[in-house]
Design an enzyme around this catalytic site. Structure first.
Site, PDB file in Angstrom:
ATOM      1  N   HIS B  12      52.846  36.903  44.162  1.00  0.00           N
ATOM      2  CA  HIS B  12      51.561  37.535  43.791  1.00  0.00           C
ATOM      3  C   HIS B  12      50.395  36.557  43.957  1.00  0.00           C
ATOM      4  O   HIS B  12      49.522  36.469  43.077  1.00  0.00           O
ATOM      5  CB  HIS B  12      51.629  38.131  42.380  1.00  0.00           C
ATOM      6  CG  HIS B  12      52.041  37.171  41.302  1.00  0.00           C
ATOM      7  ND1 HIS B  12      52.816  37.541  40.231  1.00  0.00           N
ATOM      8  CD2 HIS B  12      51.773  35.859  41.121  1.00  0.00           C
ATOM      9  CE1 HIS B  12      53.006  36.501  39.438  1.00  0.00           C
ATOM     10  NE2 HIS B  12      52.368  35.462  39.954  1.00  0.00           N
ATOM     11  N   HIS B  59      47.986  34.491  34.150  1.00  0.00           N
ATOM     12  CA  HIS B  59      47.730  33.096  34.526  1.00  0.00           C
ATOM     13  C   HIS B  59      46.586  32.538  33.686  1.00  0.00           C
ATOM     14  O   HIS B  59      45.553  32.123  34.198  1.00  0.00           O
ATOM     15  CB  HIS B  59      47.407  33.014  36.014  1.00  0.00           C
ATOM     16  CG  HIS B  59      48.513  33.552  36.883  1.00  0.00           C
ATOM     17  ND1 HIS B  59      48.712  34.898  37.083  1.00  0.00           N
ATOM     18  CD2 HIS B  59      49.491  32.919  37.577  1.00  0.00           C
ATOM     19  CE1 HIS B  59      49.772  35.067  37.878  1.00  0.00           C
ATOM     20  NE2 HIS B  59      50.260  33.898  38.191  1.00  0.00           N
ATOM     21  N   HIS B 196      56.255  27.031  44.903  1.00  0.00           N
ATOM     22  CA  HIS B 196      54.881  26.547  44.954  1.00  0.00           C
ATOM     23  C   HIS B 196      54.617  25.590  43.805  1.00  0.00           C
ATOM     24  O   HIS B 196      55.149  25.748  42.714  1.00  0.00           O
ATOM     25  CB  HIS B 196      53.842  27.677  44.996  1.00  0.00           C
ATOM     26  CG  HIS B 196      53.771  28.595  43.805  1.00  0.00           C
ATOM     27  ND1 HIS B 196      54.858  29.203  43.221  1.00  0.00           N
ATOM     28  CD2 HIS B 196      52.690  29.038  43.101  1.00  0.00           C
ATOM     29  CE1 HIS B 196      54.461  29.982  42.231  1.00  0.00           C
ATOM     30  NE2 HIS B 196      53.157  29.889  42.124  1.00  0.00           N
ATOM     31  N   GLU B 243      58.143  30.730  38.008  1.00  0.00           N
ATOM     32  CA  GLU B 243      57.813  32.166  37.974  1.00  0.00           C
ATOM     33  C   GLU B 243      58.975  33.040  38.433  1.00  0.00           C
ATOM     34  O   GLU B 243      59.065  34.215  38.083  1.00  0.00           O
ATOM     35  CB  GLU B 243      56.606  32.457  38.877  1.00  0.00           C
ATOM     36  CG  GLU B 243      55.262  31.990  38.340  1.00  0.00           C
ATOM     37  CD  GLU B 243      54.099  32.466  39.209  1.00  0.00           C
ATOM     38  OE1 GLU B 243      54.339  32.806  40.383  1.00  0.00           O
ATOM     39  OE2 GLU B 243      52.971  32.490  38.711  1.00  0.00           O
TER      40      GLU B 243
HETATM   41 FE   LIG Z   1      51.821  33.580  39.494  1.00  0.00          FE
END
Ligand SMILES: [Fe+3]
Ligand SMILES: [Fe+3]
Lengths: 135, 289, 289, 135
Positions: B12, B59, B196, B243
């Site tokens: 996302h 977030h 990431h 995540e």
């Molecule tokens: Fe995220």
């Protein structure tokens, strides 16, 4: 504390655990306040007066004023919070990474387009220590 | 009764939303990202879902540090896109199936999951970007083609819930859905990831090999995959790679036997490896054919 | 290491706080209520607790209907008494053992309890009344004699967590406490109840027989007691009697073998049956003697 | 819904479940707002203007204005919320029970001092129906 931090030996990162969350609480609450335009306007009009509302440490406050992005993380900031300060300055996540890695935007972007930073040599602090020993 | 027929795993990345909102998806940098969602949009349309159960994380946008729920289930009538620092995304307000959401909340709590019920909530890119990539461009005056029940998971402050807990939560969500009387086709989304690292000196870490085996094992070996310890995500997939625990919720809600009907993997979007998978329950496939 | 040595069960009737705050505890109506806590105050003093882990519920004071956590653990530095509609109670601010609280939060989440972490929180009579009855009169400029880690449980919106979940949470709290390095004496409080119905045409229901067997079985038969279904509390102990699920958290955190060292039961305080019990781990008793 | 409400046959009570919570949401949010003095002052200065901020149903609004304590519960209110409105009016929990039961304060208080309302005959709706049938 007896819960062992098995993630402490990963190089070049922080894990935002409860200890860091406590340390950075006021700093992070300041950062998230910037998600609203009314607060961005107030901050941009008078940074000092706005920062007075958040009883953070002098070091944290200075790192905000200096936009010292790595220092903010070292002092308990979390990237999702500090990115709100960056957004206020017109800096997106990728540009922020260029700043935090010291690579600059072009080189960082080129690294990402070439497949990103390899996990090889970047899993353990000892691997980074060896590298520093070499140079 | 309501039934979960398929699952979608999906990164996302906020920059994907920005690219759509700014109309720059034809730029060479973005073309390979969006190409991989062309088939997904057709599939999504054909699936004709009534409700999406969407697992995502906030977030540090809607939830500040004062209150950090491990699992927050959206039970409000609707969820507006939040301002994340540069104004709200110009996409439709998300509408809930509020009666079903609170049925699921009750069922989960009686099933011993310690849910936080959210009767007011905005949503950030963690929820709206998967909607955008799966449904295409929609403006603020449009409507999403189906209802959405959001489940917001804490993955920012360590520790996130364990993969095992997430997988079992998926099973409990399935039980809750199947005990809801209305005849509804539900698709479950697990979002976030893939590898990431957004922060500090190691920013930009991408582990294609690790991501690939994660996608492979979602079909072939989901239970063992859900046992992956937090430290492995952090070390191998970057500090924000954790995540991916949210994908286990999606996988747990499906049958043991699923077929991967689509996969997309591309590096990079901004700092992130984009990963995407569509899984169908085998028995629902057979029924459909 | 830290250790849980004893447990206290205790009603938290707001009118008891009002009686203390207004200095009317000598009135005939109140004398039998407070007499039963005289021994408790001596015991509490002798116990010399470093930390109280206090399980209570908020009464739609600090938590409104927008966000309803099943289990909210207080991780803030301190907790001020909340205004419940007639000004805050004139009692000390509650100080947390913040490092221990966040250790417990992390341990519970890794132990698959889906805690909500509260880094800012006020507290209502559910927490302050048990402090007052166990420690006696304290003004806003005084200090409570020990630190408090508050755990706030949803018992207002149905369903509360099951008794079984609460009992197992007690066991997980014990594991968390025992993995904390500091040498601390921890007493756990389970509060709320006993039988009471505050609302509508059945208001005033009191079930002394049911309350008595609940108190008896806390020592003799705690596991089976924790299996009591919600509907039994609602039917037998009144709509607000379901607060008693919080006592199972306390009981679960103790040893299997405990001794009841004190009990107090009186009807009424306002609408409520006041119940109170002190349980000591047998092995801690032997060590103490 | 398939979750059976095994608590629906208890007489003279409500169980504040999700269905009631949805129905009473704005009403309850109004009530809890009165926990703060600044809001109590605003409400007491102009009830109508204050109530306009909470989009509750006309019935709910009327029940607030009428201080119809049972009606508030019938319309999705919860006692812990409605008690904030009562507190604003100087009514405590025991006085509120006197009003809701229709017994009045003296008789209700006397019942409580005598040991409270017995569970006998008060467990099942059918027991209350029988009673009404008798009278
Ligand atoms: Fe995220
Ligand atoms: Fe209570």
């Amino acid at each position: 504390m007896a819960l062992k931090k098995d993630y402490e030996d990963i190089p070049g990162t922080f894990v935002f655990d409860a200890d860091r969350g406590r340390e950075g609480y006021q700093l992070n609450q300041f950062c998230i306040s910037l998600r609203l335009q009314v607060n961005r306007d107030a901050f941009n009009a008078d940074e000092g007066a706005y920062l007075d509302k958040y009883p953070m440490t002098a070091d944290q406050r200075q790192a905000v004023i200096d936009r010292d992005w790595n220092r903010l993380l070292e002092l308990g900031g979390n990237i999702y919070y500090t990115s709100k300060l960056a957004a206020n300055d017109g800096i997106n996540f990728q540009q922020l990474a260029g700043l935090m890695t010291g690579m600059g935007n072009e080189a960082y972007r080129a690294m990402m387009v070439a497949g990103g930073r390899s996990p090889e040599g970047n899993r353990y602090q000892s691997e980074w220590d060896d590298k520093e020993g070499d140079s | 009764m309501a039934r979960i027929t398929a699952g979608v795993g999906c990164s996302h990345v906020p920059a994907i939303g920005v690219a759509m909102d700014q109309g720059i998806t034809e730029q060479p940098y973005w073309v390979p990202v969006f190409e991989g969602f062309e088939k997904s949009r057709e599939w999504m349309k054909a699936q004709n879902a009534d409700v999406i159960f969407l697992v995502y994380n906030d977030h540090c946008t809607v939830f500040d540090a004062s209150c950090i729920p491990t699992f927050a289930l959206g039970c409000a009538p609707e969820f507006a896109p939040a301002d994340e620092g540069w104004g709200p995304r110009p996409v439709p307000v998300v509408k809930n199936h509020q009666v079903m959401a609170s049925h699921i909340a009750q069922s989960l709590i009686l099933d011993e999951f310690d849910i936080t019920i959210m009767n007011e909530m905005e949503v950030d890119h963690g929820l709206t970007v998967p909607m955008s990539v799966m449904f295409g461009d929609k403006g603020p005056d449009d409507e999403w083609p189906c209802l959405v029940i959001p489940l917001c998971v804490n993955v920012v402050q360590y520790p996130a819930p364990t993969g095992n807990r997430c997988y079992n939560l998926g099973k409990a969500i399935r039980r809750a859905v199947e005990s809801f009387d209305e005849d509804l086709n539900v698709v479950i989304f697990g979002t976030g990831g893939m590898s990431h690292q957004l922060q500090y000196k190691r920013a930009g870490l991408i582990n294609k090999e690790w991501d690939t085996q994660f996608l492979d094992r979602l079909t072939s070996d989901p239970v063992a995959l859900s046992q992956t310890p937090h430290v492995e995500y952090l070390r191998e997939a970057g500090s924000e790679g954790v995540e991916m625990v949210m994908w286990h919720v999606m996988r747990g809600a499906l049958d043991d036997d699923v077929t991967e009907v689509h996969r997309h993997y591309h590096v990079p979007a901004s700092n992130t490896a984009v990963g995407h998978i569509i899984l169908e329950n085998n028995k629902d496939r057979i029924a459909a054919e």
